[in-house]
Design an enzyme around this catalytic site. Structure first.
Site, PDB file in Angstrom:
ATOM      1  CB  CYS A   1      -0.912   0.000   1.212  1.00  0.00           C
ATOM      2  SG  CYS A   1      -1.884   1.516   1.380  1.00  0.00           S
TER       3      CYS A   1
ATOM      4  CB  CYS B   1       0.951   1.397   4.745  1.00  0.00           C
ATOM      5  SG  CYS B   1      -0.688   0.628   4.864  1.00  0.00           S
TER       6      CYS B   1
ATOM      7  CG  HIS C   1      -4.248   3.701   3.760  1.00  0.00           C
ATOM      8  ND1 HIS C   1      -3.271   2.994   4.418  1.00  0.00           N
ATOM      9  CD2 HIS C   1      -4.366   4.879   4.429  1.00  0.00           C
ATOM     10  CE1 HIS C   1      -2.816   3.706   5.434  1.00  0.00           C
ATOM     11  NE2 HIS C   1      -3.473   4.853   5.468  1.00  0.00           N
TER      12      HIS C   1
ATOM     13  CG  HIS D   1      -7.147   7.756   0.024  1.00  0.00           C
ATOM     14  ND1 HIS D   1      -7.538   6.443  -0.054  1.00  0.00           N
ATOM     15  CD2 HIS D   1      -7.225   8.243  -1.250  1.00  0.00           C
ATOM     16  CE1 HIS D   1      -7.816   6.123  -1.309  1.00  0.00           C
ATOM     17  NE2 HIS D   1      -7.646   7.212  -2.053  1.00  0.00           N
TER      18      HIS D   1
END
Length: 285
Positions: free
Chosen positions: A35, A38, A125, A127
């Site tokens: 990712c 991350c 993730h 965002h």
């Protein structure tokens, strides 16, 4: 900006504005390895709590599209953030709004999020993104010109009222889930919001997104965006900050698809009563 790859066109008869951004066709749909958001990833090499950075594949001219990371926790959602963590996101939104307004072509700033594969999000993730336009786009311009205010059609559409803020379902909702968050008293934009209101907004966002995920007992795919005042606010004195959250789901895993007749006519057929959505969300808060 490469005129061959990017072009702004307006439909001669309908006035629809289309940004043709052919170079984005070459952007990666999924991370090649790990990712990128991350800690230690391509876009977050150092530890962070919240973070913003320029989009590598901007849909507008370079420098006017940014990505905002809500948390270093890959499994987090807005609804699982603490109030303080959410406040850090709101403060970063405000900071970047102000910074983009100060750029030469930063007339109108839209903070938004696309969440879920059904919406087209390719990285899970937590965002969002921020785009700054060199003009006020047609939809927010129409809303402001029409004198939009957080008025509800009836009490059954109110989901939550807390400390001068209101969460409610849209009366004429196009999407099955269509929720709006706004201050009861006019606030122009994120940068204009005081510390108390930012804290209330952050806590309200956490509660609202947690309830939306509980609505169908599954992570809800959604689009979220912020409507706020343009940079030339004196020319738009009626601008009123508000957040819209919409989802195509009418039941878990069952999207409501826009039909050809709706696209053709510009009139929509919603199989879900917005008041029912409001009642279900009230029960979850």
């Amino acid at each position: 900006m490469d005129a061959m790859a990017r072009d702004i066109r307006t439909d001669t008869y309908l006035g629809t504005v289309v940004h043709v951004v052919a170079d984005r066709q070459n952007r990666p749909n999924l991370p090649i390895a790990g990712c990128p958001f991350c800690v230690g990833g391509l876009e977050a090499p150092e530890p962070y709590s919240v973070r913003s950075f320029p989009n590598r594949w901007p849909a507008l001219e370079e420098g006017y599209c940014e990505v905002v990371l809500y948390s270093p926790d890959h499994e987090a959602t807005f609804g699982t953030l603490t109030a303080d963590e959410a406040l850090s996101v709101v403060n970063l939104w405000a900071e970047r709004t102000q910074a983009l307004h100060e750029m030469p072509n930063g007339e109108y700033v839209i903070v938004f999020e696309n969440r879920g594969a059904e919406i087209g999000a390719t990285i899970s993730h937590p965002h969002g993104q921020i785009y700054a336009f060199d003009h006020v786009p047609p939809r927010p311009a129409r809303m402001i010109a029409a004198g939009w205010e957080p008025v509800v059609a009836s009490a059954e559409h109110v989901i939550l009222e807390v400390d001068g803020w209101r969460v409610f379902s849209e009366y004429a909702a196009v999407y099955p889930v269509s929720v709006r968050i706004a201050p009861i008293h006019r606030i122009a934009d994120l940068a204009d919001m005081n510390a108390v209101d930012r804290a209330i907004l952050a806590a309200t966002l956490v509660r609202t997104f947690a309830a939306l995920d509980a609505l169908f007992d599954a992570p809800l795919p959604y689009m979220m965006w912020i409507n706020q005042a343009p940079r030339t606010r004196d020319d738009w004195p009626d601008a009123w900050f508000n957040i819209e959250i919409v989802s195509p789901w009418r039941a878990q895993g069952l999207p409501r698809f826009i039909a050809g007749v709706e696209v053709a006519s510009g009139e929509f057929f919603n199989p879900v009563d917005p008041a029912d959505v409001a009642a279900r969300l009230r029960a979850l808060l």
